[in-house]
Enzyme design. Structure first.
Site, PDB file in Angstrom:
ATOM      1  N   CYS A   8      40.465 -38.816  -9.449  1.00  0.00           N
ATOM      2  CA  CYS A   8      39.482 -37.811  -9.003  1.00  0.00           C
ATOM      3  C   CYS A   8      39.462 -37.799  -7.482  1.00  0.00           C
ATOM      4  O   CYS A   8      40.443 -38.217  -6.850  1.00  0.00           O
ATOM      5  CB  CYS A   8      38.101 -38.062  -9.619  1.00  0.00           C
ATOM      6  N   ASN A  11      36.874 -41.485  -6.507  1.00  0.00           N
ATOM      7  CA  ASN A  11      37.095 -42.669  -7.352  1.00  0.00           C
ATOM      8  C   ASN A  11      35.821 -43.490  -7.523  1.00  0.00           C
ATOM      9  O   ASN A  11      35.864 -44.712  -7.656  1.00  0.00           O
ATOM     10  CB  ASN A  11      38.238 -43.545  -6.795  1.00  0.00           C
ATOM     11  N   CYS A  13      32.976 -41.635  -9.375  1.00  0.00           N
ATOM     12  CA  CYS A  13      32.250 -40.987 -10.482  1.00  0.00           C
ATOM     13  C   CYS A  13      33.161 -40.754 -11.699  1.00  0.00           C
ATOM     14  O   CYS A  13      33.083 -41.484 -12.685  1.00  0.00           O
ATOM     15  CB  CYS A  13      31.623 -39.672 -10.035  1.00  0.00           C
ATOM     16  N   ARG A  14      34.024 -39.755 -11.621  1.00  0.00           N
ATOM     17  CA  ARG A  14      34.744 -39.336 -12.830  1.00  0.00           C
ATOM     18  C   ARG A  14      35.864 -40.280 -13.246  1.00  0.00           C
ATOM     19  O   ARG A  14      35.939 -40.696 -14.417  1.00  0.00           O
ATOM     20  CB  ARG A  14      35.311 -37.917 -12.624  1.00  0.00           C
ATOM     21  N   SER A  15      36.774 -40.603 -12.326  1.00  0.00           N
ATOM     22  CA  SER A  15      37.960 -41.359 -12.776  1.00  0.00           C
ATOM     23  C   SER A  15      37.669 -42.812 -13.182  1.00  0.00           C
ATOM     24  O   SER A  15      38.276 -43.301 -14.137  1.00  0.00           O
ATOM     25  CB  SER A  15      39.111 -41.265 -11.764  1.00  0.00           C
ATOM     26  N   ASP A 125      32.772 -31.941 -10.833  1.00  0.00           N
ATOM     27  CA  ASP A 125      32.372 -33.007  -9.906  1.00  0.00           C
ATOM     28  C   ASP A 125      30.851 -33.164  -9.955  1.00  0.00           C
ATOM     29  O   ASP A 125      30.128 -32.227  -9.613  1.00  0.00           O
ATOM     30  CB  ASP A 125      32.843 -32.583  -8.507  1.00  0.00           C
TER      31      ASP A 125
END
Ligand code: 4NP
Length: 157
Positions: A8, A11, A13-15, A125
């Site tokens: 993401c 690095n 939140c999402r990934s 995001d």
């Protein structure tokens, strides 16, 4: 196709959540040892940082523990990983542009290629969003990761 990298922007939140869900799923299926899962960001803002506290809290509420230290994508990752899964088009473009990845394009797929709901597109995001946005990301990623593992295992096309 056994070494998977989730990517993401920051690095945090999402990934890292995608990585944690992937490790949880392969453990649940008794497949640990067979796959390697990792994550990184295209930006360097959060190198060395733990995941965002909102991501950690939301994941825990949903039964997922995240431990990760932020790192930035690097060219070597094309050699280290078999499959590179950016969370959105912007991060995919960044990888293509920054690393002139023409010969490696076959390894790069948008994360939501594996979502069974919707028509693909971005994992949104959540950084400037609300608790609801973090839950939406959790729901998208848990569906996508479960399906990804089924595809990797050859259970479905
Ligand atoms: P991520 O979210 O890419 O899912 O980790 C973000 C984290 C940090 C920032 C943006 C997005 N930031 O601008 O610092």
């Amino acid at each position: 196709m056994n070494r998977i990298l989730f990517v993401c922007l920051g690095n945090i939140c999402r990934s890292p959540l995608a990585e944690a869900l992937f490790l949880q799923e392969i453990e649940r299926l008794g497949l640990d040892g067979k796959y390697e899962g990792a994550s990184c960001g295209t930006a360097n803002y959060h190198v060395g940082d733990p995941p965002d506290p909102r991501t950690i809290r939301n994941a825990l509420m949903n039964g997922t523990t995240i431990t990760h230290v932020g790192r930035q994508f690097e060219e070597e990752d094309f050699k280290r990983f078999d499959l590179i899964l950016p969370m959105d088009v912007s991060n995919r473009t960044h990888i293509f542009r920054m690393y002139g990845a023409d010969s490696q394009r076959h390894k790069i797929k948008l994360m939501r290629t594996f979502d069974v709901i919707g028509t693909g597109g971005d994992v949104p995001d959540p950084f400037n969003g609300s608790e609801e946005n973090f839950q939406e990301v959790y729901d998208i990623l848990s569906r996508s990761v479960r399906n990804l593992v089924r595809v990797l295992e050859g259970d479905i096309d």
